[in-house]
Enzyme design. Sequence first.
Site, mmCIF file in Angstrom:
data_model
loop_
_atom_site.group_PDB
_atom_site.id
_atom_site.type_symbol
_atom_site.label_atom_id
_atom_site.label_comp_id
_atom_site.label_asym_id
_atom_site.label_seq_id
_atom_site.Cartn_x
_atom_site.Cartn_y
_atom_site.Cartn_z
ATOM 1 N N ASP A 94 0.856 -1.188 0.000
ATOM 2 C CA ASP A 94 0.000 0.000 0.000
ATOM 3 C C ASP A 94 0.891 1.238 0.000
ATOM 4 O OD1 ASP A 94 0.948 0.073 2.558
ATOM 5 O OD2 ASP A 94 -0.949 -0.385 3.523
ATOM 6 N N SER A 95 0.291 2.393 -0.132
ATOM 7 C CA SER A 95 1.090 3.612 -0.346
ATOM 8 C C SER A 95 1.593 4.242 0.939
ATOM 9 C CB SER A 95 0.244 4.650 -1.083
ATOM 10 O OG SER A 95 -0.794 5.109 -0.227
ATOM 11 N N GLY A 218 -11.559 3.859 0.925
ATOM 12 C CA GLY A 218 -12.495 4.624 1.741
ATOM 13 C C GLY A 218 -13.755 3.873 2.110
ATOM 14 N N ASP A 268 -8.112 -7.429 0.726
ATOM 15 C CA ASP A 268 -7.140 -7.659 1.794
ATOM 16 C C ASP A 268 -7.731 -7.164 3.100
ATOM 17 O OD1 ASP A 268 -5.460 -5.114 3.086
ATOM 18 O OD2 ASP A 268 -6.576 -4.640 1.275
ATOM 19 N N CYS A 306 -13.898 -28.187 8.383
ATOM 20 C CA CYS A 306 -12.667 -27.620 7.835
ATOM 21 C C CYS A 306 -11.592 -28.699 7.731
ATOM 22 C CB CYS A 306 -12.184 -26.474 8.721
ATOM 23 S SG CYS A 306 -10.647 -25.712 8.160
ATOM 24 N N CYS A 308 -8.303 -27.996 7.252
ATOM 25 C CA CYS A 308 -6.983 -27.400 7.437
ATOM 26 C C CYS A 308 -6.160 -28.224 8.426
ATOM 27 C CB CYS A 308 -7.086 -25.938 7.900
ATOM 28 S SG CYS A 308 -7.401 -25.691 9.657
ATOM 29 N N CYS A 311 -7.386 -28.008 12.119
ATOM 30 C CA CYS A 311 -8.616 -28.739 12.438
ATOM 31 C C CYS A 311 -8.425 -30.258 12.354
ATOM 32 C CB CYS A 311 -9.751 -28.285 11.526
ATOM 33 S SG CYS A 311 -10.305 -26.588 11.905
ATOM 34 N N HIS A 337 -5.736 -21.223 10.928
ATOM 35 C CA HIS A 337 -7.112 -21.640 10.608
ATOM 36 C C HIS A 337 -7.897 -20.508 9.937
ATOM 37 C CE1 HIS A 337 -11.207 -23.104 10.857
ATOM 38 N NE2 HIS A 337 -11.495 -21.928 11.384
#
Length: 379
Positions: A94-95, A218, A268, A306, A308, A311, A337
Amino acid sequence: MTAVTYEHIKTCKQTGARLGKVHTPHGSFDTPAFMPVGTLATVKTMSPDELKEMNANMILSNTYHLWLRPGEDIIQEAGGLHQFMNWDGAILTDSGGFQVFSLSDMRNIKEEGVHFRNHLSGEKLFLSPEKAMTIQNALGSDIMMAFDECPPYPASHDYMKASVERTSRWAERCLNAHERPSEQGLFGIVQGGEYKDLRKQAAEELVSLDFPGYAIGGLSVGEPKDTMNRVLEFTTPLLPADKPRYLMGVGSPDSLIDGAIRGIDMFDCVLPTRIARNGTCMTSNGRLVVRNAKYARDFNPIDENCDCHVCQNYTRAYIRHLIKCNETFGFRLTTYHNLYFLLKLMEQVRAAIAEDRLADFREAFFEQYGFNKQNAKNF
């Protein structure tokens, strides 16, 4: 040669959501996509290998924070951000504008840039469009963001109009100062608050500058969800169909789905990693606060639906114990997770677009997740 390009694959007949790919110098990723946030050149508690394991192909780092620590010169000397942090996937920076406006109480916005104080030391600093480009060129990210003003919410129409016009002038200065356009793509940021005429003005001015991609900024700054959706509905169609569209700072499950339906390709947010460190987990049945006492003897996984690594191998009782004892491993498990959950959700969104059933997927997901106004607000 453009460093970053968008490839459109399919439009969902049910919703108009887009399935595509963004191509960058460090690989391509499927869209709509969620990008984990690695503010200080690390996604908190996660290793690059773990991020790859969960199919994260792009992460976000923060220009302002890396400028202060360790300094863009050190990162450049290390060979750039990818080399510095041992990440060979794509990186967006980002800036720094958002941090200047959110972290510093003492700031003075001028046409040349922003005078403000370092939030760590109180030292006087100055950030301009040119400086933001110099820092990001040194970092070597695949996608850079133009320096913009992030107006407060709510803001008057007059204030927002002046802000939008300044942001457009700054965007042009960013383009002129960008020294590595064949290696790094620079995105413009459409501001304008909830005002339709100002979003239109901002989009038209930025599109005329022909950036390789566009962000909508914004939003997710305190406005109601229906306001955000309404703004997306009239803003996204103003952006070129052949370039990526990025909604900044949005990461709740409902907003990812609703954003995709309104034509967004990239998202994001710090939400999944931040709430993980408070012991809050995203599950297919809604929010679960694993540190709560009722999970002390619960030997089920965080989410039975899940697959993952967390889990499959650890229980709520164990994770609760770790977090109550302030053990870092507990925060690592909840973070893993939550990131996996959102990345998997975006896989499901992409599959639903491919099969023209995203509206049906949304309805089923919201029902299972138990989304009502209270839940949506909390997440």
